[in-house]
Write a protein that holds these residues in place. Structure first.
Motif, PDB file in Angstrom:
ATOM      1  N   LEU A 135      11.973 -10.867 -22.304  1.00 48.52           N
ATOM      2  CA  LEU A 135      12.937  -9.931 -22.879  1.00 48.52           C
ATOM      3  C   LEU A 135      12.530  -8.483 -22.608  1.00 48.52           C
ATOM      4  CD1 LEU A 135      15.409  -9.281 -24.628  1.00 48.52           C
ATOM      5  CD2 LEU A 135      13.941  -9.525 -26.642  1.00 48.52           C
ATOM      6  N   LEU A 136      11.252  -8.164 -22.796  1.00 47.90           N
ATOM      7  CA  LEU A 136      10.790  -6.807 -22.543  1.00 47.90           C
ATOM      8  C   LEU A 136      10.956  -6.438 -21.070  1.00 47.90           C
ATOM      9  CD1 LEU A 136       7.530  -6.782 -24.717  1.00 47.90           C
ATOM     10  CD2 LEU A 136       9.667  -5.570 -25.199  1.00 47.90           C
ATOM     11  N   LEU A 181       6.030 -15.713 -24.504  1.00 46.02           N
ATOM     12  CA  LEU A 181       6.487 -15.627 -23.113  1.00 46.02           C
ATOM     13  C   LEU A 181       7.949 -15.212 -23.045  1.00 46.02           C
ATOM     14  CD1 LEU A 181       4.803 -18.858 -21.711  1.00 46.02           C
ATOM     15  CD2 LEU A 181       4.011 -16.489 -21.466  1.00 46.02           C
ATOM     16  N   TRP A 182       8.764 -15.720 -23.971  1.00 45.73           N
ATOM     17  CA  TRP A 182      10.166 -15.295 -24.016  1.00 45.73           C
ATOM     18  C   TRP A 182      10.271 -13.826 -24.417  1.00 45.73           C
ATOM     19  CZ3 TRP A 182      13.308 -18.044 -21.419  1.00 45.73           C
ATOM     20  CH2 TRP A 182      13.199 -19.439 -21.372  1.00 45.73           C
ATOM     21  N   VAL A 183       9.377 -13.385 -25.302  1.00 48.28           N
ATOM     22  CA  VAL A 183       9.356 -11.961 -25.654  1.00 48.28           C
ATOM     23  C   VAL A 183       8.993 -11.130 -24.421  1.00 48.28           C
ATOM     24  CG1 VAL A 183       8.190 -10.191 -27.033  1.00 48.28           C
ATOM     25  CG2 VAL A 183       8.840 -12.376 -28.076  1.00 48.28           C
ATOM     26  N   LEU A 238       7.254  -0.716 -21.489  1.00 48.60           N
ATOM     27  CA  LEU A 238       7.897  -2.022 -21.568  1.00 48.60           C
ATOM     28  C   LEU A 238       7.162  -3.068 -20.728  1.00 48.60           C
ATOM     29  CD1 LEU A 238      11.648  -0.925 -21.411  1.00 48.60           C
ATOM     30  CD2 LEU A 238      10.517  -2.040 -23.344  1.00 48.60           C
ATOM     31  N   VAL A 239       6.807  -2.706 -19.493  1.00 50.14           N
ATOM     32  CA  VAL A 239       6.123  -3.661 -18.617  1.00 50.14           C
ATOM     33  C   VAL A 239       4.749  -3.999 -19.171  1.00 50.14           C
ATOM     34  CG1 VAL A 239       5.085  -3.952 -16.324  1.00 50.14           C
ATOM     35  CG2 VAL A 239       7.405  -3.042 -16.538  1.00 50.14           C
ATOM     36  N   TRP A 276       8.036 -14.958 -16.025  1.00 47.25           N
ATOM     37  CA  TRP A 276       7.862 -15.208 -17.463  1.00 47.25           C
ATOM     38  C   TRP A 276       8.796 -16.318 -17.929  1.00 47.25           C
ATOM     39  CZ3 TRP A 276       3.451 -13.692 -18.456  1.00 47.25           C
ATOM     40  CH2 TRP A 276       2.978 -12.393 -18.247  1.00 47.25           C
ATOM     41  N   THR A 277       9.998 -16.338 -17.397  1.00 44.72           N
ATOM     42  CA  THR A 277      10.963 -17.371 -17.791  1.00 44.72           C
ATOM     43  C   THR A 277      10.503 -18.755 -17.353  1.00 44.72           C
ATOM     44  OG1 THR A 277      12.773 -15.756 -17.608  1.00 44.72           O
ATOM     45  CG2 THR A 277      13.373 -18.087 -17.607  1.00 44.72           C
ATOM     46  N   VAL A 278      10.064 -18.851 -16.084  1.00 46.97           N
ATOM     47  CA  VAL A 278       9.617 -20.147 -15.566  1.00 46.97           C
ATOM     48  C   VAL A 278       8.356 -20.610 -16.289  1.00 46.97           C
ATOM     49  CG1 VAL A 278       8.772 -21.364 -13.510  1.00 46.97           C
ATOM     50  CG2 VAL A 278      10.703 -19.775 -13.318  1.00 46.97           C
ATOM     51  N   LEU A 279       7.444 -19.684 -16.591  1.00 44.47           N
ATOM     52  CA  LEU A 279       6.226 -20.065 -17.309  1.00 44.47           C
ATOM     53  C   LEU A 279       6.562 -20.578 -18.708  1.00 44.47           C
ATOM     54  CD1 LEU A 279       3.181 -20.285 -17.491  1.00 44.47           C
ATOM     55  CD2 LEU A 279       3.080 -17.848 -18.061  1.00 44.47           C
ATOM     56  N   ALA A 280       7.525 -19.948 -19.359  1.00 45.89           N
ATOM     57  CA  ALA A 280       7.930 -20.416 -20.693  1.00 45.89           C
ATOM     58  C   ALA A 280       8.501 -21.830 -20.619  1.00 45.89           C
ATOM     59  CB  ALA A 280       8.955 -19.459 -21.287  1.00 45.89           C
TER      60      ALA A 280
END
Length: 398
Positions: A366-367, A361-363, A214-215, A282-286
């Protein structure tokens, strides 16, 4: 650290360069072999499939060999098929060399992980793992851009020759530094294939392998689509794309090194805080990908966090796989490559659905969230097991 470990890392660097360098060589290959670019792209898919299938199979094949023999055999096959790939004029032959190279790469990495951790103190597996995975991160920093540059200057075949030449010093180091026969540190190869496969069914190992997939899926989902993100969303010119990819790779190298220092002593805090930071990053980058400064900073940070967490998970697999010393590295390699295949596919599906270049990035977020949920559920189950009785060695915390 034994001197042979950095040279094993050089071999991993050459193999990582081979795995990723085709992204910059596909147009030249397509023109030279008179095929379409999608057909040339299938060379990358063939390599990925070979890595996933080959890691456990090649690890099992090599169980009856000394580790020097296995490492030399895999590395020499890898070297020779790159020579063949550099001189062939037939697409079918080139495709076959990519599959064979992937099988050899997977087998080499699986045996190298077992060899590296056997050559160091029992509590230094994380540092040994980080040296080898540092080769993969350096492939992102230097190998892939260098391969693309060679392709521009002297054609795509020169990149294949360079990979073959880089493998030679590692082959000589293996010949001189890895014992020919099972030395005391290598003598305990563990049970046979069936016994080791049974050991790999332990709950803790299964969870660690799933977390690794996953990571790594999140990592390569974002990395694969960084170029269109920074050109179409961030607004950075296409000429800066190699520098952005190298920035991610540089962060990966730093993260693997720092992770190796902590993976042996504080793995649980590193995984918990690093996993949470990955999700946040990842959230902030998106959300901030349109800001060039924020995007560049976060590309470096996410590269570092991804490989700090990823390399720690690999080392924890090796710590947990005491009942499967030969196959543990093979299944860890397979898990990472499953993630490297699934992540970009999921990101591509999001793009095909029309969600835009931020969607990978959202994917990735999520992962990463799924990995954190899985880790939390596994931790809760382990605590319940502890309350009802002592856990087995396989289920005990790291």
């Amino acid at each position: 650290m034994p001197f042979v470990l950095p040279l094993l890392g050089l071999a991993v660097f050459a193999q990582g360069t081979s795995e990723f360098m085709l992204s910059g060589l596909l147009p030249g290959i397509a023109r030279d072999l008179h095929i379409s670019v999608p057909a040339a792209g299938s060379l990358t898919s063939a390599f990925a499939v070979g890595m996933v299938i080959g890691a456990p199979l090649m690890a099992m094949l090599s169980m009856r060999w000394s580790r020097r023999r296995a490492l030399l055999a895999f590395l020499i096959v890898f070297l020779l098929v790159h020579v063949l790939g550099a001189v062939t004029t037939h697409y079918g032959v080139l495709l076959a060399t990519r599959i064979v190279a992937a099988l050899a790469n997977a087998g080499f990495l699986a045996v190298a992980l077992a060899t590296a951790t056997a050559m160091v103190a029992p509590d230094a597996k994380g540092r040994a793992t980080s040296v080898l995975l540092g080769g993969t991160t350096m492939a992102c920093v230097a190998g892939v851009p260098a391969g693309a540059l060679l392709g521009e200057l002297w054609g795509w075949r020169s990149a294949f020759w360079a990979v073959a030449l880089m493998s030679l010093p590692a082959a000589l180091a293996i010949l001189r530094s890895v014992p020919a026969d099972p030395a005391p540190q290598f003598a305990d190869a563990g049970p046979g294939p069936r016994g080791q496969l049974r050991a790999l069914r332990g709950p803790r190992l299964v969870v660690l392998l799933l977390l690794g997939a996953l990571v790594n899926g999140a990592t390569f989902c974002a990395f694969t689509y960084l170029a269109p993100l920074v050109t179409d969303v961030t607004g950075i010119g296409a000429g800066w794309v190699p520098a952005v990819l190298a920035l991610f790779g540089l962060g990966s190298f730093v993260g693997a090194g720092l992770g190796g220092r902590l993976a042996d002593t504080r793995p649980v805090p590193l995984l918990a805080t690093g996993g949470a930071a990955l999700l946040l990053g990842w959230t902030v980058l998106a959300l901030t990908a349109g800001n060039p400064v924020a995007a560049l900073v976060l590309v470096f940070v996410q590269g570092a966090l991804s490989f700090a967490v990823g390399s720690t998970l690999v080392s924890q697999v090796l710590y947990a796989a005491t009942g499967a010393p030969s196959l543990g590295g093979g299944f860890a390699t397979a898990a990472l490559n499953v993630g490297a295949a699934i992540g970009p596919w999921c990101g591509g599906a999001a793009l095909t659905a029309g969600f835009g270049f931020r969607s990978p990035l959202w994917v990735s977020a999520l992962l990463t969230a799924l990995a954190l949920v899985l880790a939390g559920v596994a931790h809760g189950a382990r605590r319940r097991t502890v309350r009802h009785g002592a856990p087995s060695a396989q289920d005990a915390p790291a």
